[in-house]
Scaffold this motif. Structure first.
Motif, PDB file in Angstrom:
ATOM      1  N   ALA A  12       0.908  -1.263  -0.116  1.00  0.00           N
ATOM      2  CA  ALA A  12       0.031   0.127  -0.029  1.00  0.00           C
ATOM      3  C   ALA A  12       1.058   1.386  -0.040  1.00  0.00           C
ATOM      4  O   ALA A  12       0.461   2.012  -0.899  1.00  0.00           O
ATOM      5  CB  ALA A  12      -1.026   0.131   1.251  1.00  0.00           C
ATOM      6  N   LEU A  13       1.848   1.188   0.765  1.00  0.00           N
ATOM      7  CA  LEU A  13       3.056   2.315   0.745  1.00  0.00           C
ATOM      8  C   LEU A  13       3.684   2.538  -0.458  1.00  0.00           C
ATOM      9  O   LEU A  13       3.828   3.735  -0.942  1.00  0.00           O
ATOM     10  CB  LEU A  13       3.866   2.137   1.893  1.00  0.00           C
ATOM     11  CG  LEU A  13       3.357   2.378   3.416  1.00  0.00           C
ATOM     12  CD1 LEU A  13       4.374   2.047   4.363  1.00  0.00           C
ATOM     13  CD2 LEU A  13       2.722   3.700   3.741  1.00  0.00           C
ATOM     14  N   ALA A 112       6.764   5.993  11.307  1.00  0.00           N
ATOM     15  CA  ALA A 112       7.193   6.920  10.542  1.00  0.00           C
ATOM     16  C   ALA A 112       8.477   6.354   9.936  1.00  0.00           C
ATOM     17  O   ALA A 112       8.868   6.624   8.733  1.00  0.00           O
ATOM     18  CB  ALA A 112       7.774   8.065  11.327  1.00  0.00           C
ATOM     19  N   ARG A 113       9.287   5.223  10.761  1.00  0.00           N
ATOM     20  CA  ARG A 113      10.344   4.658  10.125  1.00  0.00           C
ATOM     21  C   ARG A 113       9.845   3.710   8.699  1.00  0.00           C
ATOM     22  O   ARG A 113      10.731   3.619   7.730  1.00  0.00           O
ATOM     23  CB  ARG A 113      11.157   3.765  11.194  1.00  0.00           C
ATOM     24  CG  ARG A 113      11.674   4.155  12.211  1.00  0.00           C
ATOM     25  CD  ARG A 113      13.028   4.852  11.763  1.00  0.00           C
ATOM     26  NE  ARG A 113      13.994   3.663  11.338  1.00  0.00           N
ATOM     27  CZ  ARG A 113      14.574   2.765  12.041  1.00  0.00           C
ATOM     28  NH1 ARG A 113      14.647   3.189  13.335  1.00  0.00           N
ATOM     29  NH2 ARG A 113      15.341   1.740  11.370  1.00  0.00           N
ATOM     30  N   ALA A 114       8.584   3.400   8.623  1.00  0.00           N
ATOM     31  CA  ALA A 114       8.137   2.391   7.794  1.00  0.00           C
ATOM     32  C   ALA A 114       7.648   3.481   6.723  1.00  0.00           C
ATOM     33  O   ALA A 114       7.195   2.854   5.489  1.00  0.00           O
ATOM     34  CB  ALA A 114       7.122   1.540   8.262  1.00  0.00           C
ATOM     35  N   GLY A 115       7.245   4.698   6.930  1.00  0.00           N
ATOM     36  CA  GLY A 115       6.652   5.674   5.896  1.00  0.00           C
ATOM     37  C   GLY A 115       5.215   5.882   6.156  1.00  0.00           C
ATOM     38  O   GLY A 115       4.598   6.424   5.098  1.00  0.00           O
ATOM     39  N   VAL A 116       4.691   5.485   7.288  1.00  0.00           N
ATOM     40  CA  VAL A 116       3.415   5.648   7.433  1.00  0.00           C
ATOM     41  C   VAL A 116       3.102   6.842   8.304  1.00  0.00           C
ATOM     42  O   VAL A 116       3.815   7.223   9.258  1.00  0.00           O
ATOM     43  CB  VAL A 116       2.650   4.676   8.739  1.00  0.00           C
ATOM     44  CG1 VAL A 116       1.182   4.734   8.667  1.00  0.00           C
ATOM     45  CG2 VAL A 116       2.848   3.300   8.018  1.00  0.00           C
ATOM     46  N   ARG A 117       2.112   7.946   7.805  1.00  0.00           N
ATOM     47  CA  ARG A 117       2.010   9.236   8.157  1.00  0.00           C
ATOM     48  C   ARG A 117       0.971   9.556   8.901  1.00  0.00           C
ATOM     49  O   ARG A 117       0.864  10.673   9.384  1.00  0.00           O
ATOM     50  CB  ARG A 117       1.981  10.147   7.032  1.00  0.00           C
ATOM     51  CG  ARG A 117       3.540  10.255   6.304  1.00  0.00           C
ATOM     52  CD  ARG A 117       3.294  11.226   5.304  1.00  0.00           C
ATOM     53  NE  ARG A 117       2.585  10.801   3.949  1.00  0.00           N
ATOM     54  CZ  ARG A 117       2.241  11.690   3.024  1.00  0.00           C
ATOM     55  NH1 ARG A 117       2.794  12.735   2.921  1.00  0.00           N
ATOM     56  NH2 ARG A 117       1.639  11.140   2.020  1.00  0.00           N
ATOM     57  N   ALA A 296      -8.242  10.283   1.932  1.00  0.00           N
ATOM     58  CA  ALA A 296      -8.057  11.743   1.369  1.00  0.00           C
ATOM     59  C   ALA A 296      -6.664  12.296   0.884  1.00  0.00           C
ATOM     60  O   ALA A 296      -6.669  12.772  -0.278  1.00  0.00           O
ATOM     61  CB  ALA A 296      -8.742  12.618   2.321  1.00  0.00           C
ATOM     62  N   LEU A 297      -5.897  11.882   1.891  1.00  0.00           N
ATOM     63  CA  LEU A 297      -4.469  12.238   1.474  1.00  0.00           C
ATOM     64  C   LEU A 297      -3.881  11.509   0.323  1.00  0.00           C
ATOM     65  O   LEU A 297      -3.211  11.886  -0.576  1.00  0.00           O
ATOM     66  CB  LEU A 297      -3.522  11.890   2.726  1.00  0.00           C
ATOM     67  CG  LEU A 297      -2.024  11.936   2.692  1.00  0.00           C
ATOM     68  CD1 LEU A 297      -1.747  13.714   2.289  1.00  0.00           C
ATOM     69  CD2 LEU A 297      -1.240  11.702   3.795  1.00  0.00           C
ATOM     70  N   ALA A 298      -4.078   9.894   0.343  1.00  0.00           N
ATOM     71  CA  ALA A 298      -3.849   9.303  -0.977  1.00  0.00           C
ATOM     72  C   ALA A 298      -4.575   9.833  -2.153  1.00  0.00           C
ATOM     73  O   ALA A 298      -3.860   9.955  -3.135  1.00  0.00           O
ATOM     74  CB  ALA A 298      -4.265   7.764  -0.743  1.00  0.00           C
TER      75      ALA A 298
END
Length: 303
Positions: A12-13, A112-117, A296-298
């Motif tokens: 997904a990321l 955050a290390r994985a890129g989840v915001r 919404a961000l995606a």
């Protein structure tokens, strides 16, 4: 120390999809069995309903994981003596090959290390009552100041010093906004009595704020999402439970990591279990909003 990202979350990321981090302390320490596992699965289900991928964070066998499988969730829900891990505890859990449930601070750090915001939780940690003498201030605040994650929560637990927590967040430069409100929620209560300068009026507006946060390269932000007034804990019952809990703290000399579990347990006793039901509503309400903001961000970023 590496972070293991579940394949579904990593996928997904990679495609710019919506992902929501969820903490695991509430599974091991925040709710009684079997409510803890049932609620964790329900929160993940709500995130999926809203078009996002859930990424519950925890440590299994010394390995930090962003995205837990059902077996991992069962481990954290049913094994005894699962450590409660803040960011500073992660190296020791890794060295010992220990399981661990991550607090808001550790969850935000690993997400955050994985890129989840975007991260949904119940309530943020904060400045404890009497902190002038005890220096008891949650690591959640400092972590949020330096970690680029938007935390959706119901404010801070009303067992804390709410005005002092807001002052600390201001000092640390953490942006705080209410979701469709300019009153800071008090976890069990819709309104803590503290005003806010900013309100985000839609999921899309919140998503634009998250994107701006990333563009500016600052730390994290707080989206305070109150329960509807009809769903809050009765304020009179809340005040009674709070007085009883604080008295119990003083008499028992409870400090540090044990304060919040002790007070939540006392609230359950004093409210006949009603605080537990409110706690569940808070978690599910925040999971839903966080997933909508993530979606919404995606969409905003073309994911």
């Amino acid at each position: 120390m590496g972070v293991e990202v579940r394949e579904e979350v990593a996928g997904a990321l990679a495609r710019g999809g919506a992902v929501v981090a969820l903490e695991s302390t509430l599974i091991s320490h925040g709710l009684p069995r079997p409510d803890n596992l049932a609620l964790a699965l329900e929160a993940e289900g709500i995130v999926r309903e809203e078009g996002a991928v859930p990424a519950t964070v925890g440590v299994i066998g010394g390995v930090p994981r962003v995205g837990l499988g059902e077996g991992d969730l069962e481990t954290l829900a049913y094994e005894d003596d699962i450590p409660k891990l803040s960011t500073r505890d992660l190296p020791f859990a890794s060295a010992k090959g220990s399981h661990g449930a991550t607090t808001v601070a550790a969850t935000a750090f690993l997400a955050a290390r994985a890129g989840v915001r975007i991260f949904a939780t119940g309530g943020l940690g904060g400045v404890h009552r009497g902190a002038r003498d005890s220096w008891d201030v949650s690591a959640d605040l400092a972590e949020l100041a330096r970690t680029p994650v938007a935390v959706v929560c119901a404010g801070v637990k009303s067992i804390l010093d709410v005005p002092a927590t807001l002052e600390a967040l201001e000092t640390l430069g953490v942006p705080v906004a209410g979701f469709r409100t300019t009153r800071f929620p008090g976890f069990y209560l819709t309104n803590s009595g503290c005003p806010l300068d900013w309100s985000l009026e839609s999921e899309e507006e919140a998503a634009r704020a998250v994107r701006a946060l990333g563009d500016l390269g600052t730390g994290g932000m707080l989206v305070a999402n109150p329960l509807p007034e009809a769903e809050q804990l009765d304020p009179v019952l809340h005040e009674k439970a709070l007085r009883s809990g604080l008295e119990g703290l003083r008499e028992g000399g409870v400090r540090g990591k044990e304060v919040t579990p002790f007070l939540l347990s006392r609230f359950r006793e004093e409210t006949g279990g009603e605080s537990l039901e409110v706690n569940k509503r808070i978690i599910l309400n925040n999971a839903r909003l966080a997933a909508r903001i993530a979606a919404a961000l995606a969409a905003l970023e073309g994911g």
